[in-house]
Design a protein around this motif. Structure first.
Motif, PDB file in Angstrom:
ATOM      1  N   VAL A 186      47.651  35.959  43.615  1.00 28.61           N
ATOM      2  CA  VAL A 186      46.359  36.129  44.274  1.00 28.61           C
ATOM      3  C   VAL A 186      45.219  35.526  43.471  1.00 28.61           C
ATOM      4  O   VAL A 186      44.244  35.014  44.039  1.00 28.61           O
ATOM      5  CB  VAL A 186      46.085  37.631  44.558  1.00 28.61           C
ATOM      6  CG1 VAL A 186      45.741  38.388  43.278  1.00 28.61           C
ATOM      7  CG2 VAL A 186      44.981  37.778  45.600  1.00 28.61           C
ATOM      8  N   THR A 187      45.336  35.523  42.127  1.00 24.56           N
ATOM      9  CA  THR A 187      44.265  34.948  41.306  1.00 24.56           C
ATOM     10  C   THR A 187      44.142  33.439  41.505  1.00 24.56           C
ATOM     11  O   THR A 187      43.041  32.945  41.791  1.00 24.56           O
ATOM     12  CB  THR A 187      44.479  35.279  39.818  1.00 24.56           C
ATOM     13  OG1 THR A 187      44.437  36.703  39.649  1.00 24.56           O
ATOM     14  CG2 THR A 187      43.393  34.641  38.964  1.00 24.56           C
ATOM     15  N   ALA A 228      27.891  41.230  50.192  1.00 28.32           N
ATOM     16  CA  ALA A 228      28.043  40.086  51.093  1.00 28.32           C
ATOM     17  C   ALA A 228      29.512  39.698  51.219  1.00 28.32           C
ATOM     18  O   ALA A 228      29.999  39.376  52.314  1.00 28.32           O
ATOM     19  CB  ALA A 228      27.224  38.903  50.586  1.00 28.32           C
ATOM     20  N   GLY A 229      30.255  39.735  50.094  1.00 25.95           N
ATOM     21  CA  GLY A 229      31.682  39.437  50.127  1.00 25.95           C
ATOM     22  C   GLY A 229      32.460  40.447  50.947  1.00 25.95           C
ATOM     23  O   GLY A 229      33.369  40.088  51.706  1.00 25.95           O
ATOM     24  N   ILE A 264      34.998  41.874  45.172  1.00 18.68           N
ATOM     25  CA  ILE A 264      35.303  41.758  43.742  1.00 18.68           C
ATOM     26  C   ILE A 264      35.438  40.300  43.342  1.00 18.68           C
ATOM     27  O   ILE A 264      34.953  39.878  42.274  1.00 18.68           O
ATOM     28  CB  ILE A 264      36.587  42.547  43.413  1.00 18.68           C
ATOM     29  CG1 ILE A 264      36.349  44.045  43.609  1.00 18.68           C
ATOM     30  CG2 ILE A 264      37.046  42.262  41.984  1.00 18.68           C
ATOM     31  CD1 ILE A 264      37.615  44.869  43.563  1.00 18.68           C
ATOM     32  N   ALA A 265      36.098  39.497  44.187  1.00 21.91           N
ATOM     33  CA  ALA A 265      36.275  38.076  43.877  1.00 21.91           C
ATOM     34  C   ALA A 265      34.934  37.379  43.729  1.00 21.91           C
ATOM     35  O   ALA A 265      34.736  36.563  42.812  1.00 21.91           O
ATOM     36  CB  ALA A 265      37.108  37.405  44.969  1.00 21.91           C
ATOM     37  N   GLN A 266      33.977  37.711  44.585  1.00 16.08           N
ATOM     38  CA  GLN A 266      32.672  37.076  44.502  1.00 16.08           C
ATOM     39  C   GLN A 266      31.900  37.531  43.265  1.00 16.08           C
ATOM     40  O   GLN A 266      31.171  36.741  42.657  1.00 16.08           O
ATOM     41  CB  GLN A 266      31.855  37.373  45.763  1.00 16.08           C
ATOM     42  CG  GLN A 266      32.356  36.670  47.008  1.00 16.08           C
ATOM     43  CD  GLN A 266      32.187  35.155  46.949  1.00 16.08           C
ATOM     44  OE1 GLN A 266      31.609  34.602  46.025  1.00 16.08           O
ATOM     45  NE2 GLN A 266      32.705  34.472  47.956  1.00 16.08           N
ATOM     46  N   LYS A 306      40.479  28.772  46.546  1.00 21.04           N
ATOM     47  CA  LYS A 306      39.629  28.929  47.730  1.00 21.04           C
ATOM     48  C   LYS A 306      38.147  28.817  47.369  1.00 21.04           C
ATOM     49  O   LYS A 306      37.388  28.041  47.975  1.00 21.04           O
ATOM     50  CB  LYS A 306      39.902  30.279  48.393  1.00 21.04           C
ATOM     51  CG  LYS A 306      39.037  30.548  49.621  1.00 21.04           C
ATOM     52  CD  LYS A 306      39.087  32.013  50.012  1.00 21.04           C
ATOM     53  CE  LYS A 306      40.340  32.390  50.725  1.00 21.04           C
ATOM     54  NZ  LYS A 306      40.323  31.994  52.146  1.00 21.04           N
ATOM     55  N   LEU A 307      37.710  29.582  46.362  1.00 19.54           N
ATOM     56  CA  LEU A 307      36.293  29.615  46.025  1.00 19.54           C
ATOM     57  C   LEU A 307      35.825  28.309  45.386  1.00 19.54           C
ATOM     58  O   LEU A 307      34.745  27.805  45.699  1.00 19.54           O
ATOM     59  CB  LEU A 307      36.018  30.799  45.093  1.00 19.54           C
ATOM     60  CG  LEU A 307      36.269  32.181  45.702  1.00 19.54           C
ATOM     61  CD1 LEU A 307      36.123  33.266  44.647  1.00 19.54           C
ATOM     62  CD2 LEU A 307      35.324  32.454  46.860  1.00 19.54           C
TER      63      LEU A 307
END
Length: 294
Positions: free
Chosen positions: A46-47, A201-202, A271-273, A53-54
């Protein structure tokens, strides 16, 4: 005390009428840790998936912008489309292995249920069911080796088209929505929003996009299941799968799992954002001259 009769075989895959019903049946048949089947694959991949993606979205946004001007909605959607296309390099094998690991437990539970029904039917339900030897559940490594041995690298990318049809629309919805929601937290032009604004927002953008593309996720999951239980359909492709789901289960079947997906993906992308907020995107892009996040 009488116990409820097991569900018919055809209902084993989608037998739960709700998320809580599915949770109870999973714990009952596979134990508490059955809910975490396939988690190791997710934790491993997933990392890099989210990083691709980002970073890809930032890359395309950078090259679609002119002199740092704000992107139009169409260009934001194009950047999201590029990001969703890039991420399937990791997403497809990750989803493929995760689904096979989860299916192993489901099919084993179904097999035991059918053996129990057959034995009770033959013996009138009076005797206890003898234990039967069942093969050990495969690991992600064993599945990978078997797929590579039997089908080559293409085996890990079964369902690639369906994954693209899910992830590309997801990114087209997610990234423009996130960018515009995140923009609301800018106090001054050129400054980043506070981390909590990026998190919220994420969450909102992630849950919205997840629900929007859930029908494609339902079809993708069915296509990537290599083994079928009793009375379960086989599919020749995306359209064939969608038609059979619509014919046999109705239109609401395409929304199965939407609530759970939204609950999982909202904090995941929040969390990713926040992690990305510290500047990982710029590092992955090699500190491009003049690059900044919009």
């Amino acid at each position: 005390e009488l116990t409820p009769a097991p569900a018919p075989p055809a209902q084993v895959r989608e037998g739960g009428a709700s998320g809580s019903d599915c949770l109870i049946k999973t714990i009952r048949s596979e134990g508490y840790f059955g809910m975490y089947r396939g988690a190791a694959v997710n934790l491993t991949l997933v990392t890099p998936e989210k990083a691709i993606k980002l970073a890809a979205n930032d890359f395309f946004r950078h090259h679609l912008s002119k002199d740092g001007q704000k992107l139009t909605l169409l260009k934001e959607m194009l950047a999201g489309c590029g990001a969703g296309t890039c991420q399937v390099i990791v997403t497809t094998p990750m989803e493929m292995l995760k689904i096979q690991l989860q299916d192993a437990g489901r099919l084993e539970a179904q097999k035991k249920m059918l053996e129990t029904q057959a034995h009770l039917s033959a013996k009138g339900g009076a005797q206890s069911v003898p234990g039967s030897a069942t093969p050990g559940r495969p690991t992600a490594t064993q599945l990978t080796r078997e797929l590579l041995r039997s089908k080559g690298i293409a085996g890990l990318y079964k369902g690639l088209g369906a994954t693209l049809l899910r992830d590309v629309p997801f990114s087209i919805v997610y990234f423009p929505l996130f960018a515009n929601l995140n923009q609301l937290g800018h106090s001054e032009a050129g400054e980043k929003s506070p981390f909590y604004v990026s998190f919220l927002a994420g969450c909102v953008a992630g849950s919205t996009a997840a629900v929007a593309v859930n029908p494609c996720d339902v079809v993708k999951t069915r296509l990537q299941s290599l083994q079928r239980g009793v009375n379960e359909d086989t599919y020749s492709g995306f359209l064939d799968c969608a038609r059979k789901i619509l014919r046999h289960e109705g239109p609401l079947a395409f929304l199965k799992g939407a609530y759970c997906r939204a609950l999982v993906i909202a904090p995941l992308f929040g969390i990713a954002q926040v992690v990305y907020f510290v500047g990982i995107g710029e590092a992955l892009l090699g500190l491009l001259p003049g690059h900044r996040r919009d």
